[in-house]
Each structure stands twice: as C-alpha cells, then as structure tokens.
Design a protein around this motif. Structure first.
Motif, PDB file in Angstrom:
ATOM      1  N   TYR A 195     -13.890  -7.839   2.541  1.00 64.70           N
ATOM      2  CA  TYR A 195     -12.861  -6.830   2.305  1.00 64.70           C
ATOM      3  C   TYR A 195     -12.910  -5.906   3.510  1.00 64.70           C
ATOM      4  N   LEU A 196     -11.833  -5.812   4.255  1.00 58.67           N
ATOM      5  CA  LEU A 196     -11.861  -4.931   5.416  1.00 58.67           C
ATOM      6  C   LEU A 196     -11.783  -3.483   4.976  1.00 58.67           C
ATOM      7  N   GLY A 197     -12.496  -2.625   5.665  1.00 56.43           N
ATOM      8  CA  GLY A 197     -12.498  -1.199   5.347  1.00 56.43           C
ATOM      9  C   GLY A 197     -11.265  -0.480   5.879  1.00 56.43           C
ATOM     10  N   GLU A 198     -10.696  -1.015   6.953  1.00 53.61           N
ATOM     11  CA  GLU A 198      -9.503  -0.428   7.587  1.00 53.61           C
ATOM     12  C   GLU A 198      -8.471  -1.548   7.727  1.00 53.61           C
ATOM     13  N   MET A 199      -7.273  -1.311   7.196  1.00 50.20           N
ATOM     14  CA  MET A 199      -6.248  -2.355   7.139  1.00 50.20           C
ATOM     15  C   MET A 199      -5.836  -2.866   8.517  1.00 50.20           C
ATOM     16  N   THR A 200      -5.897  -2.054   9.546  1.00 55.03           N
ATOM     17  CA  THR A 200      -5.403  -2.473  10.859  1.00 55.03           C
ATOM     18  C   THR A 200      -6.429  -3.235  11.687  1.00 55.03           C
ATOM     19  N   GLU A 201      -7.638  -3.447  11.160  1.00 56.85           N
ATOM     20  CA  GLU A 201      -8.679  -4.168  11.899  1.00 56.85           C
ATOM     21  C   GLU A 201      -8.606  -5.665  11.622  1.00 56.85           C
ATOM     22  N   HIS A 202      -9.170  -6.449  12.549  1.00 56.11           N
ATOM     23  CA  HIS A 202      -9.247  -7.900  12.393  1.00 56.11           C
ATOM     24  C   HIS A 202     -10.460  -8.258  11.533  1.00 56.11           C
ATOM     25  N   PRO A 203     -10.354  -9.352  10.770  1.00 53.91           N
ATOM     26  CA  PRO A 203     -11.525  -9.831  10.032  1.00 53.91           C
ATOM     27  C   PRO A 203     -12.491 -10.535  10.985  1.00 53.91           C
ATOM     28  N   MET A 209      -4.854  -2.172 -18.139  1.00 51.53           N
ATOM     29  CA  MET A 209      -4.737  -1.648 -16.768  1.00 51.53           C
ATOM     30  C   MET A 209      -5.980  -2.038 -15.971  1.00 51.53           C
ATOM     31  N   SER A 210      -5.756  -2.540 -14.791  1.00 48.46           N
ATOM     32  CA  SER A 210      -6.860  -2.952 -13.928  1.00 48.46           C
ATOM     33  C   SER A 210      -7.574  -1.746 -13.332  1.00 48.46           C
ATOM     34  N   GLN A 211      -8.765  -2.000 -12.910  1.00 42.28           N
ATOM     35  CA  GLN A 211      -9.617  -0.987 -12.294  1.00 42.28           C
ATOM     36  C   GLN A 211      -9.003  -0.491 -10.983  1.00 42.28           C
ATOM     37  N   ALA A 212      -8.987   0.827 -10.790  1.00 43.26           N
ATOM     38  CA  ALA A 212      -8.524   1.433  -9.541  1.00 43.26           C
ATOM     39  C   ALA A 212      -9.750   1.857  -8.742  1.00 43.26           C
ATOM     40  N   ARG A 213      -9.835   1.398  -7.496  1.00 46.73           N
ATOM     41  CA  ARG A 213     -10.951   1.754  -6.616  1.00 46.73           C
ATOM     42  C   ARG A 213     -10.415   2.711  -5.560  1.00 46.73           C
ATOM     43  N   ASN A 214     -10.450   4.000  -5.890  1.00 48.31           N
ATOM     44  CA  ASN A 214      -9.921   5.046  -5.006  1.00 48.31           C
ATOM     45  C   ASN A 214     -10.718   5.112  -3.714  1.00 48.31           C
ATOM     46  N   GLY A 215     -10.011   5.183  -2.589  1.00 48.77           N
ATOM     47  CA  GLY A 215     -10.678   5.310  -1.292  1.00 48.77           C
ATOM     48  C   GLY A 215     -11.492   4.098  -0.895  1.00 48.77           C
ATOM     49  N   ALA A 216     -11.206   2.931  -1.489  1.00 44.67           N
ATOM     50  CA  ALA A 216     -11.968   1.712  -1.195  1.00 44.67           C
ATOM     51  C   ALA A 216     -11.732   1.219   0.225  1.00 44.67           C
ATOM     52  N   ALA A 217     -10.640   1.666   0.830  1.00 47.99           N
ATOM     53  CA  ALA A 217     -10.306   1.264   2.195  1.00 47.99           C
ATOM     54  C   ALA A 217      -9.398   2.335   2.783  1.00 47.99           C
ATOM     55  N   THR A 218      -9.023   2.121   4.048  1.00 40.23           N
ATOM     56  CA  THR A 218      -8.119   3.065   4.703  1.00 40.23           C
ATOM     57  C   THR A 218      -6.997   2.309   5.402  1.00 40.23           C
ATOM     58  N   PHE A 219      -5.911   3.027   5.618  1.00 37.74           N
ATOM     59  CA  PHE A 219      -4.801   2.559   6.439  1.00 37.74           C
ATOM     60  C   PHE A 219      -4.574   3.629   7.490  1.00 37.74           C
ATOM     61  N   LYS A 220      -4.871   3.270   8.751  1.00 42.99           N
ATOM     62  CA  LYS A 220      -4.794   4.226   9.861  1.00 42.99           C
ATOM     63  C   LYS A 220      -5.591   5.488   9.543  1.00 42.99           C
ATOM     64  N   GLY A 221      -6.775   5.287   8.952  1.00 36.83           N
ATOM     65  CA  GLY A 221      -7.693   6.383   8.658  1.00 36.83           C
ATOM     66  C   GLY A 221      -7.432   7.109   7.351  1.00 36.83           C
ATOM     67  N   ASN A 222      -6.319   6.840   6.690  1.00 40.68           N
ATOM     68  CA  ASN A 222      -5.994   7.511   5.429  1.00 40.68           C
ATOM     69  C   ASN A 222      -6.482   6.673   4.254  1.00 40.68           C
ATOM     70  N   PRO A 223      -7.176   7.284   3.295  1.00 41.82           N
ATOM     71  CA  PRO A 223      -7.702   6.538   2.144  1.00 41.82           C
ATOM     72  C   PRO A 223      -6.584   5.892   1.324  1.00 41.82           C
ATOM     73  N   ILE A 224      -6.869   4.670   0.857  1.00 38.19           N
ATOM     74  CA  ILE A 224      -5.948   3.959  -0.023  1.00 38.19           C
ATOM     75  C   ILE A 224      -6.720   3.468  -1.250  1.00 38.19           C
TER      76      ILE A 224
END
Length: 172
Positions: free
Chosen positions: A151-159, A1-16
């Motif tokens: 790695y973007l911190g928020e999915m909806t932002e531009h790189p 099982m691969s490493q899970a990085r909890n809260g490594a980023a957000t989607f519309k402010g919600n941790p993913i």
C-alpha cells in the motif's frame, strides 16, 4: 459500512481516508465484482489457478499510473503462462480500452472498479475523498493467498516494481 482508515495515505501530502481493511501477507484475498466492460463483470474466480499480480492505479491517464501499467506489461512476457497481471482503476472501460490501444499494452488485463467500488472496498484501497482507488500492489498465489502487498503511503509515488515482480517469480 466498511472500516474507514483516516489518514492511511496522502495525496500530494494531504491526508486521505481509505475504506476497507488493510490486507496482509498470508490473508486470503477477498472476492470482488468488477467490470471487464460496461456489460460484463469479472471476479477473482475468473483467474482461478493462476498466480495474480494485481496492480491498482487511481487513473490510467496520469503519468505514474501510465508508467506503472507499462512496466508490468513489459514484465508479463517473462513471467510465464501461469501468471496474470491485472490492472484495476476506476476509469470507465472505454477509457481503459482506448489507453491500451494507444499505449500498445496487450499483456495486462485492465478491469474497472467504477460502478460498485467492490474491489476498492474489499482490498482497502477506495479513497473516500476522491472516489478513486489508491495505488497499491497485491500478489496472490494460485490459491488466492496474498504473498506480497504494497500500500503506497503517497498516491503520486511509484510502487516497488522489482519486489512485486520478484514475488511473482517466486510463485511461478
């Protein structure tokens, strides 16, 4: 099982949760098996000897993903023959092909991570909660050493398009 990085980023402010390692500049880029179409696979070795800009988008049919792919398609014409720009998403290859035709995108190679999520897992961008790959950018030299990563911190932002393109230009 691969490493899970909890809260490594957000989607519309919600941790993913992102699955896989957080790659860094200087790391050797991991190989992957990804779909060119439903029957053909691609891997990192298919682009051997080239500088690679890998642009990862969650879904090609969303506004930021569309803009990101178009921006790198425009940049491709000024980067030379030793550079390949790859866009990775989990969209089906049919959807990617349809989008490219409609958008007039012809300088970017679109690859689909829909089947095994091999790319997402190897590059630490697979979003556990959504089954998508997180927006990110990787620039690899001709020997597959990572020279730039975002790695973007928020999915909806531009790189940072200019930083990625500058990293490619420094290698080309």
């Amino acid at each position: 099982m691969s490493q899970a990085r909890n809260g490594a980023a957000t989607f519309k402010g919600n941790p993913i949760t992102l699955i896989g390692p957080e790659l860094k500049v200087g790391d050797q880029a991991p190989d992957f098996q990804i779909n060119k179409n439903l029957l053909e696979n691609a891997s990192l070795s298919d682009f051997a000897g080239k500088v690679k800009l890998i642009s990862v988008v969650p879904s090609i049919d969303t506004g930021v993903c569309d803009a990101q792919t178009r921006r790198f398609n425009e940049a491709a014409s000024n980067l030379g023959d030793n550079v390949v720009i790859i866009t990775v998403s989990v969209d089906l290859p049919f959807a990617q092909s349809r989008w490219c035709g409609a958008a007039g995108v012809d300088r970017v190679v679109l690859l689909s991570d829909y089947k095994s999520h091999s790319f997402g897992d190897a590059y630490g961008v697979y979003i556990q909660e959504l089954g998508l790959d997180m927006r990110s950018i990787f620039v690899l030299d001709a020997n597959n050493t990572i020279k730039y990563v975002e790695y973007l911190g928020e999915m909806t932002e531009h790189p940072n398009y200019e930083a990625a393109i500058d990293a490619v230009k420094a290698l080309a």
